[in-house]
Design a protein around this motif. Structure first.
Motif, PDB file in Angstrom:
ATOM      1  N   GLU A 287       0.803  -1.344  -0.004  1.00  0.00           N
ATOM      2  CA  GLU A 287      -0.084   0.148   0.066  1.00  0.00           C
ATOM      3  C   GLU A 287       0.753   1.258   0.015  1.00  0.00           C
ATOM      4  N   ALA A 290       2.205   1.538  -3.494  1.00  0.00           N
ATOM      5  CA  ALA A 290       1.102   2.141  -4.369  1.00  0.00           C
ATOM      6  C   ALA A 290       0.930   3.587  -4.056  1.00  0.00           C
ATOM      7  N   ARG A 294       0.939   6.561  -6.915  1.00  0.00           N
ATOM      8  CA  ARG A 294      -0.262   7.408  -7.497  1.00  0.00           C
ATOM      9  C   ARG A 294       0.492   8.911  -7.390  1.00  0.00           C
ATOM     10  N   GLY A 331       2.621  -3.552  -5.004  1.00  0.00           N
ATOM     11  CA  GLY A 331       2.349  -2.203  -4.940  1.00  0.00           C
ATOM     12  C   GLY A 331       1.949  -1.694  -6.221  1.00  0.00           C
ATOM     13  N   ALA A 332       2.696  -2.157  -7.537  1.00  0.00           N
ATOM     14  CA  ALA A 332       2.493  -1.882  -8.730  1.00  0.00           C
ATOM     15  C   ALA A 332       1.066  -2.653  -9.238  1.00  0.00           C
ATOM     16  N   ILE A 334      -1.500  -3.302  -7.315  1.00  0.00           N
ATOM     17  CA  ILE A 334      -2.583  -2.883  -6.762  1.00  0.00           C
ATOM     18  C   ILE A 334      -3.121  -1.692  -7.491  1.00  0.00           C
ATOM     19  N   VAL A 335      -2.199  -0.670  -8.284  1.00  0.00           N
ATOM     20  CA  VAL A 335      -2.353   0.529  -8.849  1.00  0.00           C
ATOM     21  C   VAL A 335      -2.820  -0.189 -10.260  1.00  0.00           C
ATOM     22  N   GLU A 338      -6.421  -1.031 -10.174  1.00  0.00           N
ATOM     23  CA  GLU A 338      -7.453   0.249  -9.868  1.00  0.00           C
ATOM     24  C   GLU A 338      -7.425   0.791 -11.269  1.00  0.00           C
TER      25      GLU A 338
END
Length: 340
Positions: A287, A290, A294, A331-332, A334-335, A338
């Motif tokens: 997180e 991520a 962002r 983390g990559a 997760i984004v 999204e």
């Protein structure tokens, strides 16, 4: 794929291979430093091969999309290539100031710099045997090598940098021909010595890239966080690279909490976005990674972002390096999810 992940170059070498206490107790060696290896000289090639296989496998297990050899064969990012060239006196080293201002042993240039033979082609060929993913190999940049040498031959730092650039140019072409998808030039001294970089560093970079058709990257950084503790808040040399021929530029954002608005100065470059803070052994959560990704997206098209550590993982304990690397890939993801 959106937001592919990759190392900048180095991964943590196994403790059975490198003397980690000796490695951590000095600045990255510019001359050869065979005393750092724990393995007997006649077994070193086999040990380097084995460590490279492990590094490749751990990157794949962590979920990385672009693979490096982890620089398992190197005592530092620069000295393996820089000491393999014609024109270097291997018996009598020189002295130069490191970016910290400390005098350190460096290659002494005693004749015309040229490439004796391909230095890292076998590294690429070996890596290609053990992964089907895209692969990246790194070479030291000509400006940085010139700054890390004692020049007793040319008497002109620009001429020295251009001589190094010609050797790097030959190497890059051979590395692409051997199967490298990306060849990265490491140029930390462009950040450390920006005025000289403006005077002739960009000219040396252009010479190094002359006639190169494959994908190239450039890593510009503040130095290994394990060794360089006083760090500026932002880059002293970065927008100047907008007009260069290099296609990808590696930028630290995590350790400096960088204002990512500067990425707008590189509108045509792919950004290798540093999202791992290597000044601490604390392993980031996916997180946190991520959130750092962002933070950059308002300033760069997501199609132009590769997710990476801020710098090399060489000085981290191996479990920490793997943990950070996996958090980066997660983390990559997760984004990416999204956005899709």
């Amino acid at each position: 794929m959106l937001l592919p992940s990759s190392l900048v170059g180095s991964y943590s070498q196994p403790d059975w291979l490198i003397d980690r206490a000796k490695l951590a107790g000095r600045f990255p060696p510019r001359t050869r430093a065979m005393e750092l290896w724990k393995v007997e000289p006649d077994l070193l090639e086999q040990a380097w091969d084995d460590a490279t296989i492990v590094a490749i496998r751990e990157q794949e297990v962590a979920g990385l999309d672009i693979i490096t050899d982890g620089e398992m064969r190197r005592e530092s990012y620069s000295n393996r290539f820089a000491t393999a060239l014609n024109g270097i006196d291997m018996e009598n080293h020189g002295t130069a100031l490191d970016r910290s201002g400390e005098p350190v042993p460096v290659p002494r240039v005693a004749g015309d710099i040229s490439r004796k033979h391909p230095v890292q082609v076998r590294d690429v060929e070996f890596m290609r045997r053990f992964t089907d993913k895209p692969i990246k190999i790194t070479v030291p940049g000509p400006f940085t090598m010139g700054q890390q040498a004692q020049d007793d031959h040319y008497g002109d730092p620009e001429a020295l940098a251009l001589a190094y650039a010609a050797a790097v140019n030959e190497e890059i072409k051979d590395l692409h021909a051997a199967g490298a998808d990306v060849v990265q030039l490491d140029e930390p001294y462009m950040q450390a010595r920006p005025e000289a970089a403006r005077q002739f560093g960009l000219k040396a970079l252009a010479r190094a890239l002359e006639g190169v058709e494959g994908t190239t990257a450039l890593h510009i950084c503040f130095g290994y966080a394990a060794l360089i503790h006083e760090r500026p808040e932002g880059y002293s040399f970065l927008p100047e690279l907008a007009g260069s021929g290099v296609k990808q530029i590696s930028i630290e954002t995590a350790q400096q909490n960088l204002d990512c608005a500067i990425l707008e100065k590189l509108p045509d470059k792919t950004i290798i976005l540093g999202v791992l803070d290597l000044s601490t052994h604390e392993v980031e959560t996916p997180e946190i990674v991520a959130a750092r990704i962002r933070k950059a997206l308002p300033h760069v098209d997501v199609e132009r972002v590769i997710v990476a550590p801020d710098c090399g993982l060489k000085y981290l304990p191996r479990d920490v390096a793997f943990g950070k690397m996996k958090a980066m890939a997660d983390g990559a993801r997760i984004v990416r999810e999204e956005l899709s």
